[in-house]
Design a protein around this motif. Structure first.
Motif, PDB file in Angstrom:
ATOM      1  N   GLY A  96      -8.592  25.849  43.880  1.00 36.25           N
ATOM      2  CA  GLY A  96      -8.730  25.556  42.452  1.00 36.25           C
ATOM      3  C   GLY A  96      -9.829  24.536  42.252  1.00 36.25           C
ATOM      4  N   GLN A 118     -11.037  20.629  37.054  1.00 39.03           N
ATOM      5  CA  GLN A 118     -11.112  19.175  36.881  1.00 39.03           C
ATOM      6  C   GLN A 118     -10.364  18.435  37.998  1.00 39.03           C
ATOM      7  OE1 GLN A 118     -12.251  17.987  33.399  1.00 39.03           O
ATOM      8  NE2 GLN A 118     -12.702  16.180  34.591  1.00 39.03           N
ATOM      9  N   ALA A 119      -9.144  18.882  38.285  1.00 41.02           N
ATOM     10  CA  ALA A 119      -8.329  18.172  39.276  1.00 41.02           C
ATOM     11  C   ALA A 119      -8.846  18.412  40.695  1.00 41.02           C
ATOM     12  CB  ALA A 119      -6.874  18.611  39.160  1.00 41.02           C
ATOM     13  N   GLY A 123     -11.969  30.273  41.875  1.00 40.58           N
ATOM     14  CA  GLY A 123     -11.996  31.700  41.571  1.00 40.58           C
ATOM     15  C   GLY A 123     -13.045  32.089  40.550  1.00 40.58           C
ATOM     16  N   GLU A 124     -13.573  31.098  39.824  1.00 39.85           N
ATOM     17  CA  GLU A 124     -14.578  31.411  38.807  1.00 39.85           C
ATOM     18  C   GLU A 124     -15.977  31.401  39.447  1.00 39.85           C
ATOM     19  OE1 GLU A 124     -14.055  29.543  34.851  1.00 39.85           O
ATOM     20  OE2 GLU A 124     -12.404  28.470  35.790  1.00 39.85           O
ATOM     21  N   ARG A 157     -13.637  21.412  30.672  1.00 35.43           N
ATOM     22  CA  ARG A 157     -13.164  22.379  29.681  1.00 35.43           C
ATOM     23  C   ARG A 157     -13.135  21.877  28.239  1.00 35.43           C
ATOM     24  NH1 ARG A 157     -11.062  26.705  32.782  1.00 35.43           N
ATOM     25  NH2 ARG A 157     -11.363  25.767  34.818  1.00 35.43           N
ATOM     26  N   LYS A 162     -14.859  22.920  21.371  1.00 33.46           N
ATOM     27  CA  LYS A 162     -15.465  21.954  20.436  1.00 33.46           C
ATOM     28  C   LYS A 162     -16.977  22.178  20.411  1.00 33.46           C
ATOM     29  CE  LYS A 162     -11.855  18.709  21.937  1.00 33.46           C
ATOM     30  NZ  LYS A 162     -11.389  19.249  23.201  1.00 33.46           N
ATOM     31  N   ILE A 203      -8.119  32.998  45.832  1.00 32.64           N
ATOM     32  CA  ILE A 203      -7.127  33.010  46.912  1.00 32.64           C
ATOM     33  C   ILE A 203      -5.889  33.748  46.414  1.00 32.64           C
ATOM     34  CG2 ILE A 203      -5.619  31.570  48.355  1.00 32.64           C
ATOM     35  CD1 ILE A 203      -8.605  31.356  49.068  1.00 32.64           C
ATOM     36  N   THR A 215      -4.534  24.647  40.872  1.00 33.32           N
ATOM     37  CA  THR A 215      -4.796  25.972  40.297  1.00 33.32           C
ATOM     38  C   THR A 215      -4.716  26.007  38.776  1.00 33.32           C
ATOM     39  OG1 THR A 215      -2.514  26.456  40.918  1.00 33.32           O
ATOM     40  CG2 THR A 215      -4.222  27.347  42.341  1.00 33.32           C
ATOM     41  N   ARG A 239      -9.491  29.767  27.651  1.00 38.80           N
ATOM     42  CA  ARG A 239      -9.147  28.876  28.755  1.00 38.80           C
ATOM     43  C   ARG A 239     -10.379  28.511  29.585  1.00 38.80           C
ATOM     44  NH1 ARG A 239      -5.451  25.109  30.533  1.00 38.80           N
ATOM     45  NH2 ARG A 239      -6.323  24.542  32.521  1.00 38.80           N
ATOM     46  N   ASP A 253      -2.907  20.523  35.940  1.00 38.50           N
ATOM     47  CA  ASP A 253      -2.062  21.299  35.028  1.00 38.50           C
ATOM     48  C   ASP A 253      -0.981  22.118  35.737  1.00 38.50           C
ATOM     49  OD1 ASP A 253      -3.838  20.379  33.111  1.00 38.50           O
ATOM     50  OD2 ASP A 253      -4.249  22.349  32.244  1.00 38.50           O
ATOM     51  N   SER A 256      -4.000  17.436  30.654  1.00 37.15           N
ATOM     52  CA  SER A 256      -5.075  16.597  30.118  1.00 37.15           C
ATOM     53  C   SER A 256      -6.053  16.241  31.223  1.00 37.15           C
ATOM     54  CB  SER A 256      -4.512  15.309  29.511  1.00 37.15           C
ATOM     55  OG  SER A 256      -4.073  14.442  30.537  1.00 37.15           O
ATOM     56  N   VAL A 257      -7.261  15.932  30.802  1.00 32.06           N
ATOM     57  CA  VAL A 257      -8.288  15.508  31.748  1.00 32.06           C
ATOM     58  C   VAL A 257      -7.850  14.219  32.445  1.00 32.06           C
ATOM     59  CG1 VAL A 257     -10.622  14.572  31.866  1.00 32.06           C
ATOM     60  CG2 VAL A 257     -10.173  16.656  30.565  1.00 32.06           C
ATOM     61  N   PHE A 311      -4.595  11.346  25.843  1.00 31.19           N
ATOM     62  CA  PHE A 311      -5.157  12.647  25.510  1.00 31.19           C
ATOM     63  C   PHE A 311      -5.986  12.517  24.246  1.00 31.19           C
ATOM     64  CE2 PHE A 311      -5.148  16.816  23.575  1.00 31.19           C
ATOM     65  CZ  PHE A 311      -5.355  17.644  24.665  1.00 31.19           C
ATOM     66  N   TRP A 312      -7.004  13.352  24.119  1.00 31.78           N
ATOM     67  CA  TRP A 312      -7.737  13.354  22.858  1.00 31.78           C
ATOM     68  C   TRP A 312      -7.965  14.779  22.386  1.00 31.78           C
ATOM     69  CZ3 TRP A 312     -10.366  13.831  27.333  1.00 31.78           C
ATOM     70  CH2 TRP A 312     -11.448  14.693  27.347  1.00 31.78           C
TER      71      TRP A 312
HETATM   72  C1  LIG Z   1     -10.430  24.857  25.614  1.00 26.63           C
HETATM   73  C2  LIG Z   1      -9.783  23.626  26.203  1.00 26.63           C
HETATM   74  C3  LIG Z   1      -9.947  22.396  25.580  1.00 26.63           C
HETATM   75  C4  LIG Z   1      -9.356  21.260  26.124  1.00 26.63           C
HETATM   76  N1  LIG Z   1      -9.531  20.050  25.494  1.00 26.63           N
HETATM   77  C5  LIG Z   1      -9.011  18.937  26.053  1.00 26.63           C
HETATM   78  C6  LIG Z   1      -9.219  17.659  25.472  1.00 26.63           C
HETATM   79  O1  LIG Z   1      -9.840  17.543  24.414  1.00 26.63           O
HETATM   80  N2  LIG Z   1      -8.728  16.577  26.108  1.00 26.63           N
HETATM   81  C7  LIG Z   1      -8.036  16.665  27.280  1.00 26.63           C
HETATM   82  O2  LIG Z   1      -7.607  15.641  27.836  1.00 26.63           O
HETATM   83  N3  LIG Z   1      -7.795  17.872  27.847  1.00 26.63           N
HETATM   84  C8  LIG Z   1      -8.267  18.994  27.258  1.00 26.63           C
HETATM   85  N4  LIG Z   1      -8.028  20.213  27.846  1.00 26.63           N
HETATM   86  C9  LIG Z   1      -7.161  20.291  29.042  1.00 26.63           C
HETATM   87  C10 LIG Z   1      -7.939  20.010  30.309  1.00 26.63           C
HETATM   88  O3  LIG Z   1      -9.135  20.727  30.321  1.00 26.63           O
HETATM   89  C11 LIG Z   1      -7.053  20.402  31.477  1.00 26.63           C
HETATM   90  O4  LIG Z   1      -5.897  19.593  31.445  1.00 26.63           O
HETATM   91  C12 LIG Z   1      -7.776  20.232  32.798  1.00 26.63           C
HETATM   92  O5  LIG Z   1      -8.862  21.104  32.865  1.00 26.63           O
HETATM   93  C13 LIG Z   1      -6.823  20.510  33.941  1.00 26.63           C
HETATM   94  O6  LIG Z   1      -7.543  20.538  35.136  1.00 26.63           O
HETATM   95  P1  LIG Z   1      -7.013  21.419  36.368  1.00 26.63           P
HETATM   96  O7  LIG Z   1      -8.002  21.227  37.459  1.00 26.63           O
HETATM   97  O8  LIG Z   1      -5.585  21.148  36.617  1.00 26.63           O
HETATM   98  O9  LIG Z   1      -7.076  22.917  35.846  1.00 26.63           O
HETATM   99  P2  LIG Z   1      -8.355  23.775  35.481  1.00 26.63           P
HETATM  100  O10 LIG Z   1      -9.427  22.926  34.917  1.00 26.63           O
HETATM  101  O11 LIG Z   1      -7.831  24.915  34.680  1.00 26.63           O
HETATM  102  O12 LIG Z   1      -8.874  24.324  36.875  1.00 26.63           O
HETATM  103  C14 LIG Z   1      -8.130  25.193  37.671  1.00 26.63           C
HETATM  104  C15 LIG Z   1      -9.108  26.081  38.403  1.00 26.63           C
HETATM  105  O13 LIG Z   1      -8.423  26.720  39.466  1.00 26.63           O
HETATM  106  C16 LIG Z   1      -8.893  28.044  39.562  1.00 26.63           C
HETATM  107  N5  LIG Z   1      -7.888  28.837  40.270  1.00 26.63           N
HETATM  108  C17 LIG Z   1      -6.626  29.111  39.876  1.00 26.63           C
HETATM  109  N6  LIG Z   1      -5.994  29.858  40.790  1.00 26.63           N
HETATM  110  C18 LIG Z   1      -6.893  30.088  41.783  1.00 26.63           C
HETATM  111  C19 LIG Z   1      -6.838  30.808  43.006  1.00 26.63           C
HETATM  112  N7  LIG Z   1      -5.733  31.426  43.383  1.00 26.63           N
HETATM  113  N8  LIG Z   1      -7.954  30.847  43.790  1.00 26.63           N
HETATM  114  C20 LIG Z   1      -9.079  30.188  43.410  1.00 26.63           C
HETATM  115  N9  LIG Z   1      -9.186  29.488  42.261  1.00 26.63           N
HETATM  116  C21 LIG Z   1      -8.099  29.432  41.460  1.00 26.63           C
HETATM  117  C22 LIG Z   1      -9.088  28.457  38.118  1.00 26.63           C
HETATM  118  O14 LIG Z   1      -9.950  29.574  38.019  1.00 26.63           O
HETATM  119  C23 LIG Z   1      -9.690  27.182  37.523  1.00 26.63           C
HETATM  120  O15 LIG Z   1     -11.082  27.203  37.638  1.00 26.63           O
HETATM  121  C24 LIG Z   1      -8.590  21.369  27.315  1.00 26.63           C
HETATM  122  C25 LIG Z   1      -8.414  22.604  27.933  1.00 26.63           C
HETATM  123  C26 LIG Z   1      -8.995  23.732  27.386  1.00 26.63           C
HETATM  124  C27 LIG Z   1      -8.782  25.068  28.060  1.00 26.63           C
END
Ligand SMILES: Cc1cc2nc3c(=O)[nH]c(=O)nc-3n(C[C@H](O)[C@H](O)[C@H](O)COP(=O)(O)OP(=O)(O)OC[C@H]3O[C@@H](n4cnc5c(N)ncnc54)[C@H](O)[C@@H]3O)c2cc1C
Length: 441
Positions: free
Chosen positions: A31, A34-35, A57-58, A65, A70, A103, A133, A154, A302, A323-324, A351-352
């Motif tokens: 994954g 962000q995280a 995966g992307e 994000r 926005k 994966i 993920t 998303r 997330d 959230s970020v 969060f914002w």
């Molecule tokens: C449109 C939008 C607006 C947002 N606005 C805000 C905001 O204003 N403020 C705020 O705090 N938060 C906001 N968020 C939430 C914030 O973006 C998420 O909380 C944050 O991105 C979470 O990070 P993450 O790494 O957990 O997940 P993600 O950023 O979703 O990353 C997960 C990644 O893992 C990949 N993945 C999943 N499964 C697999 C696999 N099996 N093999 C390979 N890759 C895989 C996915 O393709 C993805 O790229 C927003 C989210 C979205 C979608």
């Protein structure tokens, strides 16, 4: 969940029975969002010596994000500035970034080592696994959700498709009055696309803000031209020749639409973890050190279900935070778990959301029955709703009031008491009240 002491890399106990200690264990992060990206960098910064592979995966390097609903949608943020890190960063930090590989299978041994296999057949052996993920849009069980012109938002691909559709759309219906739905609605309306938001609950952002804040937000959106329908559900989608034409509501109304965005929340992507035998319950269940139920695998962002990290929490309440801030802070803590620093994840969640001219910032976590103290600021559009549980300040919802947000966030971190009657006095700013509360008498 059993208590599992975290172990650092290279510990002989990581490889029971192995005659040689593995001093350069391989960390595999599945994954690249962000995280995951933050975990990779933070693990390296905190002393992880072995190889780090970050797999996404992307078809893009990790990107941010929030702008997708926005400024990116408005065409104000170019694609190039969404990247979280430069290409050079990954090289300099010896992070092997692999994109466009999904994966779909993980074999996990009892000691946390294993193999991950991608849909393409490529395989990676790992000594330590981290799952980052993320989440996917919640599915809305509604007839004809597969019509052309019905979108969710998303990832970058979704945002590009939506931006393209907005250039020709004449009637947008947003299903779901949460953060993403309202951000899209504000952006589309400002771009001249007639927009209606349909929300099943009686108020907007029902799960996350008080009714007082929701009411102010709804008034501001209506003033900007967004039509808002609360307390109604979409019954079915209608189409002609496979393309969306209308949304039928359960009160008998029908809203014409050539574009529909479904924004009804997100679901954790925890299927890999489930299949690998890790305990999942609304996300991958982790402890305060970001360790999953096997005591080895890390889960962050997330996709993780974690103990409430708020400083005042006793850790018994579990939740998922989308959230970020959570993705970054939890990943920082997880990097410490991997490198033996063992700092539990403690942080005031925040969060914002930017919705047209409204900047909403939330500090702390409130429950629906927490009471409110509403402060209206000096400038038009400035409001802060403080949330109290009994006599304790637990959260703040700040509209166009960044100074209040910063003051409350700090106060929650330090657990500075702010009596309700003091908070209601708008003669002084919250910053001034809190400074006075900190001054020893
Ligand atoms: C449109 C939008 C607006 C947002 N606005 C805000 C905001 O204003 N403020 C705020 O705090 N938060 C906001 N968020 C939430 C914030 O973006 C998420 O909380 C944050 O991105 C979470 O990070 P993450 O790494 O957990 O997940 P993600 O950023 O979703 O990353 C997960 C990644 O893992 C990949 N993945 C999943 N499964 C697999 C696999 N099996 N093999 C390979 N890759 C895989 C996915 O393709 C993805 O790229 C927003 C989210 C979205 C979608």
């Amino acid at each position: 969940m059993p208590a599992h002491p975290a172990r650092g890399p290279g510990s002989p106990r990581d490889h029971p029975g192995s005659p040689a200690v593995n001093t350069t264990p391989h960390l595999l992060i599945v994954g690249a969002g962000q995280a995951g990206a933050h975990l990779a960098g933070s693990a390296r910064d905190q002393g992880w010596k072995g190889p780090i592979t970050l797999i996404g995966g992307e078809p893009h390097a990790p990107y941010t994000r929030p702008p997708l609903s926005k400024t990116f949608l408005k065409g104000q943020t170019p694609l190039s500035s969404l990247a979280l890190r430069s290409d050079a960063y990954y090289t300099q930090h010896r992070i092997d970034l692999v994109v466009d590989e999904h994966i779909d299978h993980i074999e996990l041994a009892g000691d946390g080592t294993g193999t991950a296999t991608a849909a393409t057949g490529r395989r990676w052996r790992f000594d330590r696994l981290a799952l980052a993920t993320g989440a996917r849009p919640r599915h809305l069980p509604i007839e004809h959700a597969d019509l052309d012109g019905v979108l969710t938002l998303r990832d970058l691909h979704d945002a590009q498709a939506l931006a393209q559709r907005l250039t020709t759309a004449t009637a947008l219906v947003v299903i779901g009055g949460g953060f993403i739905g309202l951000e899209v609605a504000a952006t589309a309306t400002a771009a001249g696309v007639p927009t209606t938001v349909v929300e099943a609950a009686p108020t907007l952002m029902n799960r996350v803000v008080s009714a007082a804040t929701a009411k102010i937000v709804a008034t501001a959106h209506r003033a900007a031209g967004v039509r808002i329908r609360t307390g109604v559900r979409p019954l079915r989608l209608r189409g002609t020749n496979g393309t969306i034409t209308a949304v039928e509501l359960d009160d008998g109304d029908e809203l014409p639409a050539d574009l529909v965005v479904i924004g009804v929340g997100a679901q954790p992507r925890d299927e890999l973890a489930r299949a690998a035998g890790l305990h999942c319950d609304n996300g991958i269940v982790v402890d305060a050190h970001c360790l999953a139920s096997d005591g080895h695998t890390i889960a962050v962002g997330d996709c993780a279900n974690l103990p409430d990290p708020s400083p005042a929490s006793d850790g018994t309440v579990r939740l998922r935070l989308e959230s970020v801030d959570n993705a970054v802070e939890q990943a920082t803590s997880a990097a410490g778990t991997l490198t033996g620093l063992h700092r539990p994840y403690r942080s005031v969640p925040w969060f914002w959301s930017d919705q047209g001219n409204l900047k909403l910032q939330i500090a702390g976590l409130a429950r629906p029955d927490d009471e409110i103290v509403l402060r209206t600021g000096r400038r038009p559009g400035q409001h802060t709703t403080l949330r109290y549980r009994g006599s304790r300040l637990v959260a703040a919802e700040c509209l166009n009031s960044p100074a209040d947000f910063l003051a409350v966030r700090r106060a929650l971190g330090e657990e500075t008491p702010l009596p309700r009657v003091t908070a209601a006095d708008t003669g002084l700013s919250l910053k001034e009240h809190l400074a006075a509360a900190r001054t020893p008498r």
